[in-house]
Design an enzyme around this catalytic site. Structure first.
Site, mmCIF file in Angstrom:
data_model
loop_
_atom_site.group_PDB
_atom_site.id
_atom_site.type_symbol
_atom_site.label_atom_id
_atom_site.label_comp_id
_atom_site.label_asym_id
_atom_site.label_seq_id
_atom_site.Cartn_x
_atom_site.Cartn_y
_atom_site.Cartn_z
ATOM 1 N N TYR A 32 -6.395 2.403 5.763
ATOM 2 C CA TYR A 32 -6.645 1.951 7.133
ATOM 3 C C TYR A 32 -7.708 0.853 7.198
ATOM 4 C CZ TYR A 32 -4.933 6.778 7.412
ATOM 5 O OH TYR A 32 -4.239 7.947 7.206
ATOM 6 N N ASP A 57 0.825 -1.209 0.000
ATOM 7 C CA ASP A 57 0.000 0.000 0.000
ATOM 8 C C ASP A 57 0.856 1.255 0.000
ATOM 9 O OD1 ASP A 57 -1.984 -1.862 0.319
ATOM 10 O OD2 ASP A 57 -2.874 -0.944 2.101
ATOM 11 N N ASP A 58 0.216 2.372 -0.366
ATOM 12 C CA ASP A 58 0.714 3.739 -0.175
ATOM 13 C C ASP A 58 1.750 4.201 -1.185
ATOM 14 O OD1 ASP A 58 -0.886 3.538 2.010
ATOM 15 O OD2 ASP A 58 0.638 3.983 3.516
ATOM 16 N N HIS A 77 -5.319 9.141 0.316
ATOM 17 C CA HIS A 77 -5.237 8.328 1.535
ATOM 18 C C HIS A 77 -6.091 8.887 2.664
ATOM 19 C CE1 HIS A 77 -3.347 5.707 4.611
ATOM 20 N NE2 HIS A 77 -3.000 4.961 3.567
ATOM 21 N N HIS A 101 -5.825 2.746 -4.066
ATOM 22 C CA HIS A 101 -5.802 2.981 -2.618
ATOM 23 C C HIS A 101 -6.290 4.399 -2.314
ATOM 24 C CE1 HIS A 101 -4.795 1.731 1.370
ATOM 25 N NE2 HIS A 101 -3.753 2.540 1.534
ATOM 26 N N HIS A 119 3.915 -2.312 3.111
ATOM 27 C CA HIS A 119 3.992 -0.977 2.503
ATOM 28 C C HIS A 119 5.363 -0.818 1.843
ATOM 29 C CE1 HIS A 119 0.917 -0.640 5.644
ATOM 30 N NE2 HIS A 119 0.401 0.358 4.945
#
Length: 354
Positions: free
Chosen positions: A220, A124-125, A183, A179, A297
């Protein structure tokens, strides 16, 4: 005719026949000689040392035998580097026949893999400054992962280094998923704001690699935890209406929570490895043969250089098949990983500023 004349003619005939025979024999000998040497020059099966050499390979000028009428021409083998789908080359996959119906359902939340024997690792991210190094590791280990990317979180998606990493991941056969743009916590957004978050990522990925993802992960995991919760229903309904499958995780390595390199929270490599690896093994040990979906991540250097290699070795050692999130949920055809395909933009934006 006198006897002497008859004998003379017979003698001449014998001489003529002998000469013709010699000419024929000589011609055959010359043909055999040059035939042998010609074959040897082109790689015949004999040589001076008595060993074997490869059989001569036909030249490009060799004429193939005519195909009998009524016998169909065999299909051309697929390209090594992918298959064209709606004008877009999908790398490393051979896709034939009609597109199958997707196994997963838009708007539904999937928290773990369901295909027996599979295990997915996802990131992610990103992308980030470490993503290319991660791709080197995944390529070396021949592992396909899923990247849930942001538009403007750890850098702008249109930054040349970031967009190059996304293109490389996609062209290497990894799954690209969403995603959200920045965020945000989706339960705190209106349906219109959620839609904007998703549409902006869609446009960026259309510009860069020509696809709209079909899979997403809420930041999250927000919007997936409360059964019947009004805000969760809002999130899932809105995402389902946009065509998105919602994939979360059943194993969180904790890298986003515990890998803080700044004092006083800094952990040594050994301490970090102990905590992160424990978060993985504690879940796997509860059901060693169950399929799992692991969250990491690619924005953390030690996730790339330390946690990822350990995870791959550990998972392979347990006999799992490492696959993308979509594959571990039963969507094996990459055409079901995306909602649409088109050609990337010739001149994509260079900034995330509206």
């Amino acid at each position: 005719m006198s006897l002497e004349k008859k004998k003379g003619m017979q003698t001449k005939n014998k001489v003529l026949i002998s000469v013709i025979a010699l000419i024929v024999i000589a011609g055959a000998g010359v043909g055999i000689y040059f035939g042998i040497h010609s074959r040897n020059a082109n790689g015949s099966t004999s040589n001076a040392s008595g060993g074997n050499t490869p059989t001569a390979v036909p030249t490009a000028a060799t004429t193939a035998p005519a195909r009998p009428s009524g016998v169909p021409t065999p299909p051309t083998p697929p390209l090594h580097n992918g298959t064209m789908v709606n004008g877009t080359l999908l790398p490393y996959y051979t896709l034939t026949g009609p597109k199958p119906a997707p196994v997963t359902t838009a708007g539904r939340v999937y928290t773990n893999c369901v295909v027996p024997g599979t295990y997915s690792i996802s990131y992610d991210d990103g992308p980030s400054a470490y993503t290319n190094q991660l791709l080197d590791i995944l390529d070396r280990e021949q592992v396909k992962a899923t990247f849930f990317v942001n538009g403007n979180n750890n850098g702008c998606i249109y930054d040349p280094l970031v967009r190059a990493a996304i293109r490389r991941a996609y062209n290497s056969g990894h799954q690209i998923a969403s995603h959200t743009w920045s965020h945000v916590e989706l339960t705190k957004q209106t349906p219109e704001q959620i839609t904007t978050q998703m549409r902006r990522v869609e446009q960026a990925l259309l510009d860069l690699i020509g696809v709209v993802p079909r899979y997403m992960r809420p930041p999250y995991g927000d919007g997936t935890f409360g059964a019947g919760n009004a805000n969760d229903v809002k999130v899932q309904t809105t995402l389902g209406g946009l065509g998105y499958v919602i994939a979360t995780w059943d194993i969180a390595t904790g890298d986003a929570d515990i890998d803080d390199m700044a004092p006083p929270f800094k952990l040594s490599d050994t301490e970090l490895a102990r905590l992160e690896q424990g978060n993985v093994t504690n879940v796997v040990n509860l059901a060693p043969k169950a399929p799992h979906m692991q969250l990491m991540h690619d924005t953390y250097q030690r996730t790339v250089t330390q946690l990822t290699p350990w995870s791959i070795t550990y998972i392979k050692g347990l006999g799992y098949k490492l696959v993308t999130v979509a594959e571990c949920l039963g969507d094996n055809d990459p055409r079901n990983w995306y909602q649409s395909f088109t050609a990337p933009a010739a001149n994509p934006p260079t900034t995330c500023t509206p």
